[in-house]
Design a protein around this motif. Structure first.
Motif, PDB file in Angstrom:
ATOM      1  N   ALA A 169       0.643  -1.261   0.018  1.00  0.00           N
ATOM      2  CA  ALA A 169      -0.385  -0.190  -0.020  1.00  0.00           C
ATOM      3  C   ALA A 169       0.746   1.314  -0.171  1.00  0.00           C
ATOM      4  N   ALA A 170       2.235   1.192   1.116  1.00  0.00           N
ATOM      5  CA  ALA A 170       3.309   2.208   0.806  1.00  0.00           C
ATOM      6  C   ALA A 170       3.919   2.579  -0.477  1.00  0.00           C
ATOM      7  N   TYR A 171       3.787   1.270  -1.098  1.00  0.00           N
ATOM      8  CA  TYR A 171       4.723   1.641  -2.526  1.00  0.00           C
ATOM      9  C   TYR A 171       3.246   2.430  -3.803  1.00  0.00           C
ATOM     10  N   PHE A 172       2.546   2.130  -3.453  1.00  0.00           N
ATOM     11  CA  PHE A 172       1.485   2.236  -4.336  1.00  0.00           C
ATOM     12  C   PHE A 172       0.748   3.719  -4.490  1.00  0.00           C
ATOM     13  N   LEU A 173       0.803   3.722  -3.161  1.00  0.00           N
ATOM     14  CA  LEU A 173       0.076   5.209  -2.527  1.00  0.00           C
ATOM     15  C   LEU A 173       0.926   6.009  -3.497  1.00  0.00           C
ATOM     16  N   LEU A 174       2.878   6.208  -3.437  1.00  0.00           N
ATOM     17  CA  LEU A 174       3.709   6.999  -3.885  1.00  0.00           C
ATOM     18  C   LEU A 174       3.942   6.462  -5.943  1.00  0.00           C
ATOM     19  N   SER A 175       3.314   5.272  -5.756  1.00  0.00           N
ATOM     20  CA  SER A 175       3.574   5.374  -7.610  1.00  0.00           C
ATOM     21  C   SER A 175       2.253   5.681  -7.876  1.00  0.00           C
ATOM     22  N   ALA A 176       1.714   5.601  -7.360  1.00  0.00           N
ATOM     23  CA  ALA A 176      -0.055   6.174  -8.279  1.00  0.00           C
ATOM     24  C   ALA A 176       0.442   7.659  -8.039  1.00  0.00           C
ATOM     25  N   LEU A 177       1.001   8.254  -6.696  1.00  0.00           N
ATOM     26  CA  LEU A 177       0.522   9.800  -6.815  1.00  0.00           C
ATOM     27  C   LEU A 177       1.848  10.501  -7.591  1.00  0.00           C
ATOM     28  N   SER A 178       2.563   9.719  -7.898  1.00  0.00           N
ATOM     29  CA  SER A 178       3.164   9.712  -8.977  1.00  0.00           C
ATOM     30  C   SER A 178       3.074   9.770 -10.567  1.00  0.00           C
ATOM     31  N   SER A 238      -1.691   4.941 -23.324  1.00  0.00           N
ATOM     32  CA  SER A 238      -1.749   6.779 -23.371  1.00  0.00           C
ATOM     33  C   SER A 238      -2.916   7.364 -23.089  1.00  0.00           C
ATOM     34  N   GLN A 239      -3.721   5.839 -23.514  1.00  0.00           N
ATOM     35  CA  GLN A 239      -5.552   6.562 -23.475  1.00  0.00           C
ATOM     36  C   GLN A 239      -5.581   6.113 -22.097  1.00  0.00           C
ATOM     37  N   MET A 240      -5.019   5.706 -20.775  1.00  0.00           N
ATOM     38  CA  MET A 240      -5.786   4.850 -19.441  1.00  0.00           C
ATOM     39  C   MET A 240      -6.984   6.633 -18.850  1.00  0.00           C
ATOM     40  N   SER A 241      -7.368   5.698 -18.844  1.00  0.00           N
ATOM     41  CA  SER A 241      -8.764   6.691 -17.518  1.00  0.00           C
ATOM     42  C   SER A 241      -7.735   6.065 -15.978  1.00  0.00           C
ATOM     43  N   VAL A 242      -7.784   7.440 -15.713  1.00  0.00           N
ATOM     44  CA  VAL A 242      -7.918   7.113 -14.119  1.00  0.00           C
ATOM     45  C   VAL A 242      -7.685   6.347 -13.243  1.00  0.00           C
ATOM     46  N   GLY A 243      -8.819   5.657 -13.267  1.00  0.00           N
ATOM     47  CA  GLY A 243      -8.952   3.933 -12.933  1.00  0.00           C
ATOM     48  C   GLY A 243      -8.228   3.163 -12.977  1.00  0.00           C
ATOM     49  N   ALA A 244      -8.554   2.677 -14.514  1.00  0.00           N
ATOM     50  CA  ALA A 244      -7.307   2.280 -15.167  1.00  0.00           C
ATOM     51  C   ALA A 244      -5.541   2.350 -14.614  1.00  0.00           C
ATOM     52  N   ARG A 245      -4.867   3.535 -14.869  1.00  0.00           N
ATOM     53  CA  ARG A 245      -3.496   4.037 -14.298  1.00  0.00           C
ATOM     54  C   ARG A 245      -3.683   3.673 -13.086  1.00  0.00           C
ATOM     55  N   LEU A 246      -4.637   3.732 -11.949  1.00  0.00           N
ATOM     56  CA  LEU A 246      -4.424   2.943 -10.540  1.00  0.00           C
ATOM     57  C   LEU A 246      -4.449   1.630 -10.594  1.00  0.00           C
ATOM     58  N   ALA A 247      -5.077   0.909 -11.245  1.00  0.00           N
ATOM     59  CA  ALA A 247      -5.222  -0.797 -11.357  1.00  0.00           C
ATOM     60  C   ALA A 247      -3.781  -1.107 -11.583  1.00  0.00           C
TER      61      ALA A 247
END
Length: 299
Positions: A30-39, A253-262
């Motif tokens: 979760a910690a790594y996900f929060l950092l990578s997702a934010l970036s 390049s066309q990923m939605s926000v949800g797809a990026r987070l997934a």
């Protein structure tokens, strides 16, 4: 009595750790996900533009490839990521060597982490020096012998390569294994221990090689299958199937926000899982070779 490495137990150390401490593993992910997702979300505009430019350059020369976006935000994200990876890296060692010290899910940032970071830098420099020596041995040694052989130089160079390259590669791998305990020893003994790894691992190179080989083969198979499924799915979802690589880039390049987070969540679990699978065995081997002194180093 001389301690020996139990290869099977060392290989499975990471999986046993995840099974024993699922909450800690989840927190690390979760910690790594929060950092990578934010970036990923904050820098997605530049990243998507890069993927589009890269897709447009498919089929061109290397000189036409766009430069990857790497500004102040990316440098800051890299720095924070390195610190986080360091804390997860040492948390894995702490979970293996001191399983009862569960505070903050084994995550800390103190002197032990500093020694681990310094030992990793020094070990990397030694590794790079060894790589340069490896290249020089192959280039100068084989080239010199081939030149001295005159007209038979081509044949001699091929024979030399078949003999020298495997020997030099094995020597390089063996030396790397002998120094591979540097970070674990620096953590466990709370001081800089790089060259001490050479003495500590004497007589255990083959067992460590078997552990590393098994983990490497397993990770290549798993990551190869996952990468194939992910890239195949992205390419299949694109309306343009004439070029699978181009289609894959277009989907990125066309990923939605949800797809990026997934995507970020999957990568985070895989990356942290990779760290645990590879780091826990080395901590376990240290515990096996020095079982009576581990607890004392934490007092």
């Amino acid at each position: 009595m001389t301690q020996k490495i139990a290869v099977g137990e060392a290989i499975g150390a990471g999986f046993r750790l995840i099974g024993r401490e699922p909450m800690a593993f989840a927190v690390w992910c979760a910690a790594y996900f929060l950092l990578s997702a934010l970036s990923l979300v904050l820098n997605w505009g530049d990243t998507a533009a890069y993927y589009d430019a890269l897709a447009a350059s498919v089929g061109g020369s290397a000189a036409t490839l766009p430069a990857a976006p790497f500004g102040p935000a990316q440098w800051l994200a890299m720095l924070v990521s390195l610190v986080l990876v360091l804390t997860i890296y040492t948390a894995i060692m702490r979970a293996v060597l001191r399983p009862d010290d569960r505070r903050f899910f084994y995550l800390r940032l103190g002197m032990r982490e500093l020694w681990v970071a310094l030992s990793a830098v020094l070990a990397t420099l030694l590794w790079f020096a060894g790589y340069l020596a490896f290249v020089l041995v192959i280039g100068i040694g084989v080239g010199g012998v081939a030149a001295a052989a005159g007209e038979a130089g081509a044949i001699v160079s091929v024979i030399m390569m078949l003999i020298v390259v495997p020997l030099a590669l094995w020597a390089y791998v063996w030396a790397s294994l002998r120094l591979s305990m540097a970070t674990v020893m620096s953590f466990a003994e709370n001081r800089l221990r790089v060259l001490a790894s050479w003495r500590f691992t004497k007589g255990h190179g083959l067992a460590m090689f078997l552990v590393g080989l098994a983990l490497t083969v397993a990770s290549l198979v798993v990551f190869g299958l996952l990468a194939g499924v992910m890239m195949g799915g992205l390419a299949a979802a694109s309306p343009d199937r004439s070029n699978a690589f181009l289609a894959m880039l277009g989907q990125f390049s066309q990923m939605s926000v949800g797809a990026r987070l997934a995507y970020s969540a999957v990568i985070s679990v895989l990356y942290v899982g990779f760290l645990v699978a590879f780091m826990a065995p080395w901590a376990e081997m240290y515990r096996q070779l020095r079982p009576t002194s581990v607890a004392a180093t934490f007092d």
